[in-house]
Design a protein around this motif. Structure first.
Motif, PDB file in Angstrom:
ATOM      1  N   VAL A  88       0.828  -1.208   0.000  1.00  0.00           N
ATOM      2  CA  VAL A  88       0.000   0.000   0.000  1.00  0.00           C
ATOM      3  C   VAL A  88       0.866   1.262   0.000  1.00  0.00           C
ATOM      4  O   VAL A  88       0.659   2.155  -0.818  1.00  0.00           O
ATOM      5  CB  VAL A  88      -0.970   0.005   1.211  1.00  0.00           C
ATOM      6  CG1 VAL A  88      -1.795   1.281   1.230  1.00  0.00           C
ATOM      7  CG2 VAL A  88      -1.886  -1.223   1.174  1.00  0.00           C
ATOM      8  N   ILE A  89       1.834   1.315   0.912  1.00  0.00           N
ATOM      9  CA  ILE A  89       2.718   2.496   0.950  1.00  0.00           C
ATOM     10  C   ILE A  89       4.025   2.093   0.273  1.00  0.00           C
ATOM     11  O   ILE A  89       4.980   1.683   0.924  1.00  0.00           O
ATOM     12  CB  ILE A  89       2.961   2.968   2.397  1.00  0.00           C
ATOM     13  CG1 ILE A  89       1.633   3.166   3.121  1.00  0.00           C
ATOM     14  CG2 ILE A  89       3.772   4.259   2.422  1.00  0.00           C
ATOM     15  CD1 ILE A  89       1.772   3.364   4.627  1.00  0.00           C
ATOM     16  N   HIS A  90       4.032   2.155  -1.053  1.00  0.00           N
ATOM     17  CA  HIS A  90       5.182   1.680  -1.830  1.00  0.00           C
ATOM     18  C   HIS A  90       6.088   2.883  -2.103  1.00  0.00           C
ATOM     19  O   HIS A  90       5.740   3.760  -2.892  1.00  0.00           O
ATOM     20  CB  HIS A  90       4.687   1.063  -3.140  1.00  0.00           C
ATOM     21  CG  HIS A  90       5.695   0.180  -3.812  1.00  0.00           C
ATOM     22  ND1 HIS A  90       6.944   0.641  -4.144  1.00  0.00           N
ATOM     23  CD2 HIS A  90       5.635  -1.117  -4.187  1.00  0.00           C
ATOM     24  CE1 HIS A  90       7.616  -0.350  -4.713  1.00  0.00           C
ATOM     25  NE2 HIS A  90       6.838  -1.429  -4.747  1.00  0.00           N
ATOM     26  N   THR A  91       7.225   2.932  -1.441  1.00  0.00           N
ATOM     27  CA  THR A  91       8.095   4.112  -1.542  1.00  0.00           C
ATOM     28  C   THR A  91       8.527   4.362  -2.983  1.00  0.00           C
ATOM     29  O   THR A  91       8.567   5.507  -3.433  1.00  0.00           O
ATOM     30  CB  THR A  91       9.306   3.957  -0.609  1.00  0.00           C
ATOM     31  OG1 THR A  91       8.827   3.956   0.741  1.00  0.00           O
ATOM     32  CG2 THR A  91      10.282   5.112  -0.749  1.00  0.00           C
ATOM     33  N   ASN A  92       8.786   3.317  -3.750  1.00  0.00           N
ATOM     34  CA  ASN A  92       9.225   3.504  -5.137  1.00  0.00           C
ATOM     35  C   ASN A  92       8.088   3.949  -6.052  1.00  0.00           C
ATOM     36  O   ASN A  92       8.322   4.475  -7.129  1.00  0.00           O
ATOM     37  CB  ASN A  92       9.826   2.214  -5.703  1.00  0.00           C
ATOM     38  CG  ASN A  92      10.967   1.696  -4.852  1.00  0.00           C
ATOM     39  OD1 ASN A  92      11.141   0.500  -4.709  1.00  0.00           O
ATOM     40  ND2 ASN A  92      11.734   2.597  -4.253  1.00  0.00           N
ATOM     41  N   LEU A  93       6.854   3.702  -5.639  1.00  0.00           N
ATOM     42  CA  LEU A  93       5.711   4.060  -6.481  1.00  0.00           C
ATOM     43  C   LEU A  93       4.961   5.275  -5.927  1.00  0.00           C
ATOM     44  O   LEU A  93       3.789   5.483  -6.233  1.00  0.00           O
ATOM     45  CB  LEU A  93       4.762   2.861  -6.644  1.00  0.00           C
ATOM     46  CG  LEU A  93       5.375   1.582  -7.225  1.00  0.00           C
ATOM     47  CD1 LEU A  93       4.304   0.496  -7.392  1.00  0.00           C
ATOM     48  CD2 LEU A  93       6.056   1.842  -8.567  1.00  0.00           C
ATOM     49  N   GLY A  94       5.643   6.054  -5.094  1.00  0.00           N
ATOM     50  CA  GLY A  94       5.050   7.326  -4.673  1.00  0.00           C
ATOM     51  C   GLY A  94       4.368   7.328  -3.314  1.00  0.00           C
ATOM     52  O   GLY A  94       3.658   8.280  -2.989  1.00  0.00           O
ATOM     53  N   GLY A 179      16.625   3.050   3.984  1.00  0.00           N
ATOM     54  CA  GLY A 179      16.661   2.846   2.523  1.00  0.00           C
ATOM     55  C   GLY A 179      16.943   4.186   1.887  1.00  0.00           C
ATOM     56  O   GLY A 179      16.701   5.234   2.499  1.00  0.00           O
ATOM     57  N   GLY A 180      17.452   4.178   0.668  1.00  0.00           N
ATOM     58  CA  GLY A 180      17.835   5.433   0.037  1.00  0.00           C
ATOM     59  C   GLY A 180      18.950   6.098   0.836  1.00  0.00           C
ATOM     60  O   GLY A 180      19.014   7.310   0.938  1.00  0.00           O
ATOM     61  N   SER A 181      19.781   5.272   1.456  1.00  0.00           N
ATOM     62  CA  SER A 181      20.963   5.688   2.221  1.00  0.00           C
ATOM     63  C   SER A 181      20.657   6.596   3.415  1.00  0.00           C
ATOM     64  O   SER A 181      21.500   7.378   3.823  1.00  0.00           O
ATOM     65  CB  SER A 181      22.025   6.330   1.314  1.00  0.00           C
ATOM     66  OG  SER A 181      21.706   7.668   1.045  1.00  0.00           O
ATOM     67  N   GLY A 393       6.221   0.945   3.261  1.00  0.00           N
ATOM     68  CA  GLY A 393       6.686   2.238   3.765  1.00  0.00           C
ATOM     69  C   GLY A 393       7.335   2.142   5.125  1.00  0.00           C
ATOM     70  O   GLY A 393       7.359   3.084   5.895  1.00  0.00           O
ATOM     71  N   GLY A 394       7.850   0.955   5.432  1.00  0.00           N
ATOM     72  CA  GLY A 394       8.486   0.762   6.721  1.00  0.00           C
ATOM     73  C   GLY A 394       7.482   0.674   7.863  1.00  0.00           C
ATOM     74  O   GLY A 394       7.828   0.859   9.007  1.00  0.00           O
ATOM     75  N   SER A 395       6.217   0.393   7.539  1.00  0.00           N
ATOM     76  CA  SER A 395       5.233   0.250   8.604  1.00  0.00           C
ATOM     77  C   SER A 395       4.895  -1.222   8.779  1.00  0.00           C
ATOM     78  O   SER A 395       4.931  -1.970   7.817  1.00  0.00           O
ATOM     79  CB  SER A 395       3.938   0.975   8.245  1.00  0.00           C
ATOM     80  OG  SER A 395       4.198   2.093   7.476  1.00  0.00           O
ATOM     81  N   PHE A 396       4.532  -1.592   9.938  1.00  0.00           N
ATOM     82  CA  PHE A 396       4.140  -2.978  10.238  1.00  0.00           C
ATOM     83  C   PHE A 396       5.074  -3.976   9.539  1.00  0.00           C
ATOM     84  O   PHE A 396       4.630  -4.681   8.646  1.00  0.00           O
ATOM     85  CB  PHE A 396       2.724  -3.285   9.730  1.00  0.00           C
ATOM     86  CG  PHE A 396       1.647  -2.359  10.188  1.00  0.00           C
ATOM     87  CD1 PHE A 396       1.042  -2.544  11.414  1.00  0.00           C
ATOM     88  CD2 PHE A 396       1.226  -1.320   9.389  1.00  0.00           C
ATOM     89  CE1 PHE A 396       0.019  -1.701  11.827  1.00  0.00           C
ATOM     90  CE2 PHE A 396       0.206  -0.470   9.804  1.00  0.00           C
ATOM     91  CZ  PHE A 396      -0.399  -0.669  11.026  1.00  0.00           C
ATOM     92  N   PRO A 397       6.341  -4.033   9.914  1.00  0.00           N
ATOM     93  CA  PRO A 397       7.289  -4.822   9.137  1.00  0.00           C
ATOM     94  C   PRO A 397       6.874  -6.261   8.866  1.00  0.00           C
ATOM     95  O   PRO A 397       7.173  -6.786   7.817  1.00  0.00           O
ATOM     96  CB  PRO A 397       8.571  -4.771   9.957  1.00  0.00           C
ATOM     97  CG  PRO A 397       8.195  -4.201  11.252  1.00  0.00           C
ATOM     98  CD  PRO A 397       6.971  -3.399  11.070  1.00  0.00           C
ATOM     99  N   ASP A 398       6.170  -6.910   9.800  1.00  0.00           N
ATOM    100  CA  ASP A 398       5.796  -8.261   9.410  1.00  0.00           C
ATOM    101  C   ASP A 398       4.286  -8.455   9.377  1.00  0.00           C
ATOM    102  O   ASP A 398       3.794  -9.558   9.410  1.00  0.00           O
ATOM    103  CB  ASP A 398       6.471  -9.331  10.270  1.00  0.00           C
ATOM    104  CG  ASP A 398       6.696  -8.880  11.686  1.00  0.00           C
ATOM    105  OD1 ASP A 398       7.718  -9.240  12.250  1.00  0.00           O
ATOM    106  OD2 ASP A 398       5.850  -8.150  12.234  1.00  0.00           O
ATOM    107  N   MET A 399       3.585  -7.369   9.279  1.00  0.00           N
ATOM    108  CA  MET A 399       2.150  -7.545   9.215  1.00  0.00           C
ATOM    109  C   MET A 399       1.719  -7.810   7.781  1.00  0.00           C
ATOM    110  O   MET A 399       2.049  -7.073   6.876  1.00  0.00           O
ATOM    111  CB  MET A 399       1.416  -6.328   9.718  1.00  0.00           C
ATOM    112  CG  MET A 399      -0.001  -6.709  10.082  1.00  0.00           C
ATOM    113  SD  MET A 399      -1.022  -5.303  10.360  1.00  0.00           S
ATOM    114  CE  MET A 399      -1.318  -4.816   8.696  1.00  0.00           C
TER     115      MET A 399
END
Ligand SMILES: *Cc1c(COP(=O)(O)O)cnc(C)c1O
Length: 465
Positions: A88-94, A179-181, A393-399
């Motif tokens: 849902v929160i895909h950093t590469n897709l905005g 991510g993204g250094s 997006g770094g939320s709920f890492p294993d959810m």
């Protein structure tokens, strides 16, 4: 042979004098058309020399190809894609899509003048920082709030303002890379603060923090381990313990919560994701988080907390370099207003709506799209499958959220080939591969994507036959 072919290539003057060229430059800038022609002739010559081209196209054919190239040069590079990954929160897709209310607010300030830095009461210069502050204070209970360009900027500004030349104590297990250094130790170095890591990778106690306090301690910091979890034999100092320790030694405490959770996802296992309001209540002096993760707003870094700390930050000359634009402020404020009521947040904010989206509704849409695809490409295997989506997006890492997808097993091309062709469609489709099948996750496929998705997938499957 190549030399005689090369000689047959029409002269540039002849091409430019043709009727087709005149039509072409009526539709696009001449400089673009000439750039495209130069590129075209260059690759034609190369193809002839390498033996890949054995006939020379006519002027008409050349102009047609150059026209297509010129059109491509005029296309924006940043474009819509269909997110079929289920993240849902895909950093590469905005990251987050904006609420309709947020978009309307942005359009208003984009197309008309606004009181961005104008105090209407006083009829004098005002501050852009007031706009989101009151709603943020209302939602979080914070004494003060302000907004910068993104959370990485907020982390930098907080460290630089509160701890330049001083030590910042943080648990070793929280020295995160987003991510993204973006790495906490590197940002700390650039901010002029001195990293003082305590504890071990898996276990850190409040005593470790207390022992590390000295003359030069400037800040006690906690960072949410947004994209991973340490499991097993672990221990961490609690928020309450850190706050207490800070008060005892009169050292400010700061929590980088990452995602900015305002909405209480009851029923989902959100146990590990900190609710902003709850964390602030525990007594941190400063908290920062992103606008475009779980909050579902535009890209922003939001800082809330104790007035003195935030006033010092506002005076930092770096604040000017990290200031948000009016579009961010307008979109953020409108999104925050939706958060005043849980129902309007769930209905109006796409990020929240997509996380909550019911599996049965997804299954219904999946069955409809599957039957359309089967009709357009008979003989291809399209099935509706139970899968899992991610918040991202770094939320709920294993959810993982139970979801529904379309599974494709192309009959004439490989799975990797299909995945690649979908990415190269006019409206690119980004999918994922799971156990040798291509999965299109319904959770992140928008209603307005459906038509392009079906047409795109159908064209790839039929053209491959
Ligand atoms: C995502 C994240 C950041 C960076 O935020 P941006 O808004 O991407 O700049 C910093 N810290 C944590 C803990 C995060 O999860």
């Amino acid at each position: 042979m190549p030399n005689s072919l090369l000689r047959q290539i029409p002269k540039v003057d002849a091409i430019i004098a043709s009727a087709g060229w005149k039509t072409l430059v009526a539709a696009c800038p001449e400089s673009i058309a000439k750039d495209a022609l130069r590129e075209y002739l260059g690759s034609l010559r190369l193809a002839i020399k390498e033996g890949r081209a054995t006939v020379v196209p006519s002027i008409k054919e050349i102009v047609k190809d150059v026209g297509a190239r010129a059109a491509a040069l005029m296309e924006p590079g940043l474009k819509r894609v269909i997110n079929a990954t289920g993240v849902v929160i895909h950093t590469n897709l905005g990251r987050s899509l904006l609420a309709k209310r947020a978009v309307d607010a942005i359009v208003k300030v984009a197309t008309g003048y606004s009181n961005l830095e104008y105090d209407i009461e006083k009829g004098a210069r005002g501050s852009r920082y007031v706009h989101c502050a009151s709603i943020l204070k209302r939602l979080t209970g914070a004494e003060e709030a302000f907004v910068v360009n993104n959370n990485a900027g907020a982390v930098f500004l907080i460290l630089n303002t509160l701890a330049e030349g001083k030590e910042v104590i943080i648990a070793r297990g929280e020295l995160i890379e987003i991510g993204g250094s973006f790495r906490i130790p590197d940002v700390m170095k650039k901010s002029g603060a001195v990293l003082k890591e305590v504890g071990t990778t898996n276990r850190t106690y409040i005593e470790d923090f207390e022992r590390a306090i000295g003359e030069n301690t400037g800040l006690i910091m906690k960072a949410h381990t947004s994209n991973y979890r340490i499991r097993g034999f672990t221990h961490e100092a609690s928020s309450e313990e850190l706050v207490q320790l800070g008060k005892k030694y009169n050292i400010p405490t700061y929590f980088d919560t990452g995602s900015g959770l305002f909405y209480n996802f009851e029923g989902l296992e959100t146990l590990d994701e900190p609710l902003i309001r709850d964390e602030l209540k525990k007594g941190f002096d400063v908290i920062s988080f992103s606008g475009d993760k779980l909050l579902g707003a535009p890209q922003a870094g939001i800082v809330i907390g104790e007035r003195g700390c935030l006033e010092a930050m506002k005076k930092n000359p770096m604040t000017r370099a990290l200031r948000p634009d009016k579009f961010t402020l307008a979109g953020l404020e409108a999104t925050l207003l939706l958060c005043l009521d849980a129902r309007s947040a769930a209905a109006g904010i796409p990020t929240i709506r997509m996380v909550l989206e019911d599996k049965d509704a997804l299954a219904k849409r999946a069955r409809r799209l599957a039957s359309q695809l089967k009709k357009s490409c008979p003989g291809e295997t399209v099935s509706v499958v139970d899968i899992y989506s991610e918040v991202g997006g770094g939320s709920f890492p294993d959810m993982v959220i139970p979801s529904v997808g379309l599974a494709l097993r192309p009959s004439t091309i490989t799975i990797d080939g299909l995945e690649k062709r979908l990415r190269h469609l006019p409206v690119p489709v980004v999918a994922r591969i799971e156990k040798e099948v291509l999965i299109l996750d319904m959770r992140t496929i928008l209603a307005q994507d459906e038509k392009d998705l079906v047409a795109g997938v159908a064209s790839v499957l039929t053209n491959a036959r």
